[in-house]
Enzyme design. Structure first.
Site, PDB file in Angstrom:
ATOM      1  N   HIS A 129      44.948  52.540  74.447  1.00  0.00           N
ATOM      2  CA  HIS A 129      46.196  53.183  74.859  1.00  0.00           C
ATOM      3  C   HIS A 129      47.229  52.062  75.005  1.00  0.00           C
ATOM      4  O   HIS A 129      46.868  50.931  75.356  1.00  0.00           O
ATOM      5  CB  HIS A 129      45.936  53.856  76.205  1.00  0.00           C
ATOM      6  CG  HIS A 129      47.049  54.706  76.711  1.00  0.00           C
ATOM      7  ND1 HIS A 129      48.160  54.181  77.325  1.00  0.00           N
ATOM      8  CD2 HIS A 129      47.219  56.056  76.711  1.00  0.00           C
ATOM      9  CE1 HIS A 129      48.959  55.174  77.687  1.00  0.00           C
ATOM     10  NE2 HIS A 129      48.425  56.317  77.320  1.00  0.00           N
ATOM     11  N   ASP A 207      40.007  49.788  81.216  1.00  0.00           N
ATOM     12  CA  ASP A 207      40.891  50.928  81.447  1.00  0.00           C
ATOM     13  C   ASP A 207      39.992  52.164  81.540  1.00  0.00           C
ATOM     14  O   ASP A 207      39.426  52.606  80.534  1.00  0.00           O
ATOM     15  CB  ASP A 207      41.861  51.024  80.265  1.00  0.00           C
ATOM     16  CG  ASP A 207      42.652  52.320  80.268  1.00  0.00           C
ATOM     17  OD1 ASP A 207      42.487  53.129  81.209  1.00  0.00           O
ATOM     18  OD2 ASP A 207      43.429  52.523  79.317  1.00  0.00           O
ATOM     19  N   LYS A 233      44.727  62.481  86.433  1.00  0.00           N
ATOM     20  CA  LYS A 233      43.828  62.968  85.373  1.00  0.00           C
ATOM     21  C   LYS A 233      42.523  63.494  85.952  1.00  0.00           C
ATOM     22  O   LYS A 233      41.647  63.954  85.229  1.00  0.00           O
ATOM     23  CB  LYS A 233      43.536  61.843  84.370  1.00  0.00           C
ATOM     24  CG  LYS A 233      44.760  61.404  83.569  1.00  0.00           C
ATOM     25  CD  LYS A 233      44.371  60.374  82.553  1.00  0.00           C
ATOM     26  CE  LYS A 233      45.560  59.637  81.962  1.00  0.00           C
ATOM     27  NZ  LYS A 233      46.363  60.432  81.036  1.00  0.00           N
ATOM     28  N   CYS A 372      50.056  57.640  72.518  1.00  0.00           N
ATOM     29  CA  CYS A 372      50.252  56.249  72.980  1.00  0.00           C
ATOM     30  C   CYS A 372      49.229  55.317  72.346  1.00  0.00           C
ATOM     31  O   CYS A 372      48.734  54.386  72.996  1.00  0.00           O
ATOM     32  CB  CYS A 372      50.202  56.146  74.506  1.00  0.00           C
ATOM     33  SG  CYS A 372      51.471  57.086  75.310  1.00  0.00           S
TER      34      CYS A 372
HETATM   35  C1  LIG Z   1      43.136  55.648  78.080  1.00  0.00           C
HETATM   36  C2  LIG Z   1      44.379  55.702  78.910  1.00  0.00           C
HETATM   37  N1  LIG Z   1      44.779  54.598  79.525  1.00  0.00           N
HETATM   38  C3  LIG Z   1      45.868  54.567  80.306  1.00  0.00           C
HETATM   39  C4  LIG Z   1      46.633  55.686  80.478  1.00  0.00           C
HETATM   40  C5  LIG Z   1      47.852  55.602  81.330  1.00  0.00           C
HETATM   41  O1  LIG Z   1      47.696  56.365  82.472  1.00  0.00           O
HETATM   42  P1  LIG Z   1      48.922  56.598  83.448  1.00  0.00           P
HETATM   43  O2  LIG Z   1      50.020  57.171  82.585  1.00  0.00           O
HETATM   44  O3  LIG Z   1      48.410  57.595  84.435  1.00  0.00           O
HETATM   45  O4  LIG Z   1      49.284  55.300  84.036  1.00  0.00           O
HETATM   46  C6  LIG Z   1      46.279  56.866  79.839  1.00  0.00           C
HETATM   47  C7  LIG Z   1      47.112  58.074  79.975  1.00  0.00           C
HETATM   48  O5  LIG Z   1      47.137  58.929  79.132  1.00  0.00           O
HETATM   49  C8  LIG Z   1      45.117  56.879  79.049  1.00  0.00           C
HETATM   50  O6  LIG Z   1      44.713  57.975  78.422  1.00  0.00           O
END
Ligand SMILES: Cc1ncc(COP(=O)(O)O)c(C=O)c1O
Length: 414
Positions: A129, A207, A233, A372
């Site tokens: 991401h 992550d 989430k 993303c």
């Molecule tokens: C794999 C992954 N990492 C990081 C994030 C970022 O999360 P946040 O927007 O809650 O900071 C997301 C959000 O979609 C994600 O799917």
């Protein structure tokens, strides 16, 4: 031989906890297949937030009065819940953040700026991401370190055979990966990567935004150094998340944000920092959000992470089977044994946004876009995909409605 039954959950019964499902969309039942972007909230979490605001709200760590003490107790109680949830050795190692993105930025800035330089290598993956890709790319460029990407196999899994070449390009200092990919659902071999990283003296940054809501996490088993995730989430409120980091690393790092709450002593000559975790929690904390996050942890833990994982696995097997019946549908990602409840696909000849719009007419909510993950989209040779994702409240009927909706997409758009 004794057979242990896999824990089971009843999604229909759990759905009753989620007021949002009481509505219809375009006259159709709501089929919410976008939990990877954010999950819906159960009454238990909504009630915890309301009760907290109605009975215990005050600022934390500041006042000596009753409400401040109650608020601090609830906030620190939530920290302890996060600690237990990821099996961290100490709650001092749990930093409340605004979410996974902030946690990963914190590590990239506060660790990276002081520990990276020319000759060093930072490795991320082609599956990342942007929130675990862009901060590392940026900090590598600021410090003169090389930024490298571990590529994928055709199946959308990390190609570990590429590691040694990357390792020969310099002094590997950081390996950063997600535990579960938000685009392809791939479950990544973090323990193996941690071992590889540590053999080279590198830190392992995980992550866990897409893993924490869906499977049990144990930072000591993963043997990583940092792990970040978000509350929203996993049935909790937005704007709060957690970063776990090893105390010795967090202690050695400079702060990320500066201001109130995070200091020990401020004079015109010099400021010294507070203890962990407060050193990394500048400003008024997301107090009620953290309490709601704690309630969400209670909720998903009561349902059971193993049961959630097993339920989503069944849904994934079913969805892959049903979707592969459809002609002209391209499915991305690994087989169900090595993927979580996330399915990316494209309908040949039809833009993902058009697909998602027609599905919305049928009450089916899925995501369309690059998720993303633009480097991954480049690898797949597409600008976007459709993505359906599941959670503890997802019903097989919702997958049926997705499949029927996709047939409708063909009828309408050709
Ligand atoms: C794999 C992954 N990492 C990081 C994030 C970022 O999360 P946040 O927007 O809650 O900071 C997301 C959000 O979609 C994600 O799917």
């Amino acid at each position: 031989m004794a057979v242990t039954a896999r824990p089971k959950l009843d999604p229909q019964q759990l759905r009753a906890d989620f007021p949002i499902f009481e509505q219809t969309v375009n006259g159709k039942p709501l089929s919410y297949l976008d939990s990877a972007v954010t999950s819906q909230k159960p009454r238990q979490v909504l009630d915890a937030l309301r009760t907290f605001y109605e009975t215990s709200y005050g600022n934390v760590h500041r006042g000596v009065y009753y409400l401040s003490e109650r608020s601090t107790e609830a906030y620190e109680g939530a920290r302890e819940k996060v600690r237990a949830f990821v099996n961290a050795p100490s709650s001092r190692e749990i930093v409340f953040t605004r979410g996974a993105t902030e946690g990963l930025n914190l590590v990239a800035y506060a660790w990276g700026l002081d520990n990276l330089g020319p000759g060093d290598v930072v490795i991320v993956t082609e599956l990342e991401h942007h929130s675990n890709f862009v901060p590392w790319q940026y900090i590598a460029s600021r410090t003169g370190a090389s930024f490298r990407m571990l590529r994928l196999t055709e199946d959308g899994e990390l190609d570990l055979s590429g590691l040694d070449t990357l390792g020969s390009e310099g002094d590997v200092k950081v390996v950063a990966t997600n535990l579960v990919s938000n685009s392809l659902g791939t479950v990544n071999p973090v323990e193996r990567l941690s071992r590889w990283a540590h053999e080279r003296g590198a830190i392992m940054v995980v992550d866990a935004a897409q893993a924490a809501p869906h499977r049990a996490i144990d930072v000591q088993v993963l043997d990583c150094d940092f792990l970040a995730f978000s509350s929203h989430k996993m049935c909790g409120p937005t704007s709060v998340g957690a970063l776990w980091g090893r105390a010795e690393l967090l202690n050695a790092m400079e702060p990320f944000n500066l201001g109130g709450h995070m200091i020990r002593r401020v004079t015109v000559e010099k400021t010294t920092w507070g203890e962990l975790p407060h050193k990394f929690e500048a400003g008024t904390a997301p107090i009620a959000e953290a309490v709601g996050f704690g309630a969400a942890i209670d909720y998903v833990s009561a349902v059971g992470l193993e049961a959630i994982e097993a339920h989503e696995h069944e849904l994934t097997v079913y969805a892959l089977e049903r979707l592969s019946e459809l002609p002209g549908l391209v499915l991305y990602g690994p087989p169900p044994e090595r993927r979580a409840g996330i399915i990316s696909f494209n309908v040949e000849g039809i833009h993902p946004h058009d697909v998602a719009q027609v599905l919305d007419l049928e009450g089916v909510a899925i995501r369309a876009g690059h998720h993303c993950c633009q480097p991954l989209m480049d690898r797949l040779g597409v600008v976007a995909t459709n993505r359906a994702s599941f959670y503890l409240y997802t019903l097989p009927e919702e997958i049926d409605r997705l499949v029927d909706g996709l047939k409708r997409v063909r009828e309408i758009l050709g």
